[in-house]
Design an enzyme around this catalytic site. Sequence first.
Site, short mmCIF file in Angstrom:
data_model
loop_
_atom_site.label_atom_id
_atom_site.label_comp_id
_atom_site.label_asym_id
_atom_site.label_seq_id
_atom_site.Cartn_x
_atom_site.Cartn_y
_atom_site.Cartn_z
N ARG A 61 47.15 -33.17 1.31
CA ARG A 61 46.76 -34.58 1.15
C ARG A 61 45.66 -34.93 2.15
NH1 ARG A 61 52.12 -38.35 0.20
NH2 ARG A 61 52.85 -37.35 -1.72
N ASP A 63 42.96 -37.45 3.99
CA ASP A 63 42.94 -38.86 4.38
C ASP A 63 41.76 -39.60 3.75
OD1 ASP A 63 45.17 -38.51 5.97
OD2 ASP A 63 44.00 -38.15 7.80
N TYR A 124 39.63 -25.73 6.58
CA TYR A 124 38.84 -26.96 6.69
C TYR A 124 37.57 -26.66 7.49
CZ TYR A 124 42.73 -29.93 5.11
OH TYR A 124 43.72 -30.53 4.38
N ARG A 216 40.87 -33.37 12.68
CA ARG A 216 39.96 -34.36 13.26
C ARG A 216 40.24 -34.61 14.74
NH1 ARG A 216 41.10 -39.13 9.47
NH2 ARG A 216 39.80 -40.26 10.98
#
Length: 272
Positions: A61, A63, A124, A216
């Site tokens: 999921r 953001d 990522y 992040r």
Amino acid sequence: MAFDKQEAGEGTIVLRVAYAGGAYSGFAEQPQPGVRTIAGELRRALEAFLRRGVELTCAGRTDAGVHALSQYVSFSAEAADLKIPARRWLRAMDALLPRDIAVNAVFHAAPGFSARFDAEARTYVYRIADRPERPVLTRDRVWWLRTPLDDGAMREAMGCLVGEHDFKSFCKVASAVGKPTCRNVMEVGLSRACELDEELLEFTITGNAFLHSMVRTIVGTLAEVGQGRREPGWVAEALAACDRAAAGPTAPADGLVFRAVRYPEGSLTPAP
């Protein structure tokens, strides 16, 4: 149009989805009316195409504002779904989805396959424009830092992240309450790249799974080292603290892209 919930099918359809996340409140559907999400747009397109309800499971999921090149989404298939050729799937999704969401591959999998739980690794990439000049063509896909970053110091700092650790320091506090926060990071990398003639710094991370805002927060922490505000060893200290207050700020969503997912060999078969 309302549909009944889908019953267990004869197989599983798996879609590889790409999207620009800037206009959406993340992947997962939200209970509030009028909130645009990737899953909401995708579900509506699939239900219009198949003329029945579907329940979607995603590999991860993302953001609000986060992008994806290879998000995987699975749902239970009926016998008729498995006969639809890939070309028809792609054309239908192209017609029914907004321009910033695309289905770029279709696979078949065994009944019960889950895009989330059958994933072995996820990758990522986070892009930073670390220069005084404002990025123009990549502006919606990067974090613009006006200060050049020290690549060497960041590489030295991020080595401690590899392996199985408790990453509680690098996740959103509310999401860690009562939940396990150990994850296995398999690989991290930092390199310079050029996109649309604009130089960018790319941080890449591969792991079995990730916590809410984990990538992040890691990037925001490494940027503190890259800007000379902290010594490289501080990242290892923050990791060991298991306390969100010990780490750096959370980097903006703009620069994060869900790049890839790895599944067991042979579990996905391309649709004909």
